[in-house]
Design a protein around this motif. Structure first.
Motif, PDB file in Angstrom:
ATOM      1  N   HIS A 134       0.822  -1.217   0.000  1.00 35.04           N
ATOM      2  CA  HIS A 134       0.000   0.000   0.000  1.00 35.04           C
ATOM      3  C   HIS A 134       0.859   1.273   0.000  1.00 35.04           C
ATOM      4  O   HIS A 134       0.560   2.248  -0.705  1.00 35.04           O
ATOM      5  CB  HIS A 134      -0.897  -0.030   1.243  1.00 35.04           C
ATOM      6  CG  HIS A 134      -1.750   1.169   1.432  1.00 35.04           C
ATOM      7  ND1 HIS A 134      -2.977   1.318   0.822  1.00 35.04           N
ATOM      8  CD2 HIS A 134      -1.557   2.290   2.159  1.00 35.04           C
ATOM      9  CE1 HIS A 134      -3.499   2.482   1.176  1.00 35.04           C
ATOM     10  NE2 HIS A 134      -2.655   3.095   1.975  1.00 35.04           N
ATOM     11  N   HIS A 138       1.188   4.643  -2.626  1.00 33.33           N
ATOM     12  CA  HIS A 138       1.301   6.090  -2.373  1.00 33.33           C
ATOM     13  C   HIS A 138       2.596   6.641  -2.980  1.00 33.33           C
ATOM     14  O   HIS A 138       2.603   7.729  -3.562  1.00 33.33           O
ATOM     15  CB  HIS A 138       1.329   6.366  -0.867  1.00 33.33           C
ATOM     16  CG  HIS A 138      -0.015   6.306  -0.196  1.00 33.33           C
ATOM     17  ND1 HIS A 138      -1.070   7.115  -0.573  1.00 33.33           N
ATOM     18  CD2 HIS A 138      -0.468   5.556   0.855  1.00 33.33           C
ATOM     19  CE1 HIS A 138      -2.112   6.866   0.220  1.00 33.33           C
ATOM     20  NE2 HIS A 138      -1.770   5.925   1.081  1.00 33.33           N
ATOM     21  N   SER A 168       0.656   9.826   5.931  1.00 28.77           N
ATOM     22  CA  SER A 168      -0.717   9.306   5.810  1.00 28.77           C
ATOM     23  C   SER A 168      -1.289   9.115   7.207  1.00 28.77           C
ATOM     24  O   SER A 168      -0.700   9.566   8.194  1.00 28.77           O
ATOM     25  CB  SER A 168      -0.694   7.979   5.050  1.00 28.77           C
ATOM     26  OG  SER A 168      -0.058   7.007   5.843  1.00 28.77           O
ATOM     27  N   ASP A 339      -6.405   7.204   0.081  1.00 28.32           N
ATOM     28  CA  ASP A 339      -6.388   5.839  -0.448  1.00 28.32           C
ATOM     29  C   ASP A 339      -7.284   5.683  -1.672  1.00 28.32           C
ATOM     30  O   ASP A 339      -8.417   6.160  -1.691  1.00 28.32           O
ATOM     31  CB  ASP A 339      -6.838   4.863   0.647  1.00 28.32           C
ATOM     32  CG  ASP A 339      -5.828   4.804   1.781  1.00 28.32           C
ATOM     33  OD1 ASP A 339      -4.715   5.330   1.601  1.00 28.32           O
ATOM     34  OD2 ASP A 339      -6.164   4.232   2.829  1.00 28.32           O
ATOM     35  N   MET A 343      -3.828   4.166  -7.529  1.00 26.92           N
ATOM     36  CA  MET A 343      -2.414   4.079  -7.120  1.00 26.92           C
ATOM     37  C   MET A 343      -1.978   2.616  -7.023  1.00 26.92           C
ATOM     38  O   MET A 343      -0.817   2.289  -7.290  1.00 26.92           O
ATOM     39  CB  MET A 343      -2.169   4.821  -5.792  1.00 26.92           C
ATOM     40  CG  MET A 343      -2.751   4.157  -4.559  1.00 26.92           C
ATOM     41  SD  MET A 343      -2.436   5.167  -3.091  1.00 26.92           S
ATOM     42  CE  MET A 343      -2.811   3.977  -1.790  1.00 26.92           C
TER      43      MET A 343
HETATM   44 ZN    ZN Z   1      -2.912   5.122   2.560  1.00 29.38          ZN
END
Ligand code: ZN
Ligand code: KG4
Length: 373
Positions: A134, A138, A168, A339, A343
């Motif tokens: 994840h 980003h 984040s 989110d 991405m």
């Molecule tokens: Zn995130």
């Protein structure tokens, strides 16, 4: 487990498009926190469709994300989100070349939902599957699409190496990004993330969840010198962050108030808190440019990413810091900061290009630092 009990699954393999210049279409799925999202992105940097189903209203009354509720909500939403993503782009699954999904870090119940959905699609269609970190989603999304601080000027090209401020809800790190899967940790928070600090301060002020956007907005009408928030670690060498002292200061200021506070008080409070966060980020970035590892690679671009990258003051301060240091500044457009599935699709394409494809079952990870890629 004995050898004969190990079930091997065919997860699809390398194919002819991987090393060619042919365009690749990726279905990306994100479900690590409170957004169920999917996107169709191609290797020519087009976002064909993008659906983000936000669970924020479901968590708002609890003042934060409730992991169990999030996991259930992902299960209810995932099928529709993927179907709508394909329909919106007028594509079927046959048009898709590769499948990518977040495999961590994040709230594990949610990650499992997206990851299993992606695994099922990849297995039933024999398409290559990519397990995306994840944070790498980003970190790489500015290479899909980047703008200036105010969101203008469409397309800044972000080339490796670049210096990344990743902020984040769960993380706050300065990274040297040398390539796909090549991250050097230059500094990180010793306690809370920047997003957490925003969310907690907003909660103390009774402003609701998520706090970042509300504090950002309130700060625009406030006086940043009204409250003397500390600048933790700013008198120390290094590039690490600490936000717990800022949070304690917030609590101390508020505990002195016996009556409910005025709008003006809240605006000044938010502006002063935000000024402290901005100063810490700029101070730490200043030290990062002196770091021997950063100097060796001499990155030309300074990038901000993650949900906190939506913050107007942080974007503006980082842009002027970049200008002073003769660097190019780049930030994802607002909808690609928090989110999102695009991405993950883009990180899927970047990983596919270097052959980082799942060949055996992957167990999603609640913790998965970028430096372990
Ligand atoms: Zn995130
Ligand atoms: O990247 P993200 O969507 O989720 C994680 O991976 O954690 O980031 C969410 C965080 C939240 O803490 C939220 O308050 C913060 O990003 N955020 C902001 C702003 N918009 C979202 N923080 C400061 N200013 C904003 N405008």
């Amino acid at each position: 487990m004995s050898e004969e009990k190990i079930i091997r699954v065919d997860m699809g393999g390398l194919d002819s498009k991987q090393h060619s210049n042919q365009s690749v279409l990726c279905l990306g799925i994100e479900s690590s926190c409170d957004e169920t999202s999917a996107a169709l992105v191609d290797s020519d940097r087009n976002i064909l469709s993008h659906i983000i189903y936000s669970q924020i209203p479901e968590h708002q009354k609890y003042g934060g994300v409730v992991p169990e509720l999030a996991a259930r909500a992902h299960i209810l939403a995932i099928e529709d989100v993927v179907k709508q993503t394909l329909e919106k782009a007028k594509k079927t699954i046959d048009d898709v070349d590769i499948i990518a999904a977040t495999a961590g870090p994040g709230l594990i119940g949610g990650v499992l939902v997206g990851w299993m959905a992606a695994t099922g699609i990849a297995q039933s269609t024999s398409k290559p599957l990519i397990a995306v970190n994840h944070l790498e989603g980003h970190a790489l999304v500015p290479r899909l699409c980047a703008t200036m601080a105010d969101g203008s000027n469409g397309d800044v090209n972000v080339e490796f190496p670049y210096l990344l401020m990743l902020a984040s809800g769960g993380h706050c790190q300065i990274l040297l990004v040398r390539g796909v899967g090549q991250y050097e940790m230059i500094g990180q928070t010793l306690d809370d993330s920047a997003g957490e600090a925003y969310d907690k301060v907003a909660k103390m002020l009774g402003l609701g969840y998520p706090g970042g956007p509300i504090v950002d907005k309130r700060a625009q009408s406030g006086d940043p010198r009204a409250f003397a928030f500390p600048r933790p670690l700013c008198d120390k060498p290094g590039c690490d962050f600490s936000f717990s002292g800022i949070k304690t200061a917030a609590r101390t200021f508020l505990s002195r108030e016996t009556m409910s506070v005025s709008d003006e008080y809240i605006n000044n409070f938010c502006a002063s808190f935000q000024a402290s966060v901005v100063d810490c980020i700029i101070n730490r970035l200043g030290n990062a440019l002196k770091d021997s590892r950063v100097r060796e690679y001499n990155p030309k671009t300074l990038v901000v990413a993650g949900g906190v990258a939506k913050n107007s003051a942080i974007r503006a301060a980082m842009e002027s810091f970049a200008n002073k240091n003769k660097m190019i500044f780049a930030a994802p457009p607002m909808n690609l900061c928090t989110d999102n599935g695009a991405m993950i699709a883009w990180a899927g394409i970047e990983n596919y290009r270097i052959g980082n494809i799942v060949t055996e079952p992957v167990a999603p990870r609640p913790r998965w630092p970028l430096t372990e890629l």
